[in-house]
Design a protein around this motif. Sequence first.
Motif, PDB file in Angstrom:
ATOM      1  N   PHE A  36      38.499  53.324  38.589  1.00 50.13           N
ATOM      2  CA  PHE A  36      39.257  53.116  40.045  1.00 50.13           C
ATOM      3  C   PHE A  36      39.893  54.373  40.621  1.00 50.13           C
ATOM      4  O   PHE A  36      39.922  55.270  39.909  1.00 50.13           O
ATOM      5  N   GLY A  46      38.101  49.898  43.441  1.00 44.80           N
ATOM      6  CA  GLY A  46      37.192  50.034  42.245  1.00 44.80           C
ATOM      7  C   GLY A  46      35.884  50.930  42.447  1.00 44.80           C
ATOM      8  O   GLY A  46      35.584  50.987  43.788  1.00 44.80           O
ATOM      9  N   CYS A  49      31.880  50.174  36.982  1.00 44.41           N
ATOM     10  CA  CYS A  49      32.009  49.545  35.503  1.00 44.41           C
ATOM     11  C   CYS A  49      31.094  49.373  35.173  1.00 44.41           C
ATOM     12  O   CYS A  49      30.084  49.083  35.931  1.00 44.41           O
ATOM     13  N   LEU A 109      35.534  44.009  40.367  1.00 42.75           N
ATOM     14  CA  LEU A 109      35.468  45.376  40.682  1.00 42.75           C
ATOM     15  C   LEU A 109      36.369  45.753  41.959  1.00 42.75           C
ATOM     16  O   LEU A 109      37.141  46.808  41.895  1.00 42.75           O
ATOM     17  N   PRO A 112      41.434  45.067  41.107  1.00 38.98           N
ATOM     18  CA  PRO A 112      42.021  45.960  39.982  1.00 38.98           C
ATOM     19  C   PRO A 112      43.081  45.035  39.305  1.00 38.98           C
ATOM     20  O   PRO A 112      43.179  45.474  38.006  1.00 38.98           O
TER      21      PRO A 112
END
Length: 128
Positions: A36, A46, A49, A109, A112
């Motif tokens: 992030f 984000g 991931c 995403l 956070p």
Amino acid sequence: VQLQAFGGGLVQVGGSLRLSCVASGRAVDRGAVGWFRQALGKEREGVVCTRARDKQIFDDDSVKGRFTISIDNSLNTVYLQMNRVDLEDTAVYFCAADADDYSCSSYYLSKPENWRYWGQGTQVTVSS
């Protein structure tokens, strides 16, 4: 669980930088891990991931084709390879992890607050 991010610094527009995040207390390839960032005066967002269940990767449109996440299980480390950086990439970058691999999705995403474990952040500054 502790996450320690490092590797930030000053980079010119169009350059590359690799961030690292070392995990202790949990295997980095379990659940979900991600990166992030938070620019000055802005909310945390984000970047990218990946999740253990199916190795799928989700990334923000702003970094598609430029940033890549990878894992080295032997070092229990997550990397963020940043290529073709631009001025808008200037931010503090954080690594995060969660036991639930569903935390890595296009929806979470952008959330956070849903992620449980956080590293301390490393500053990336892009100069023109």
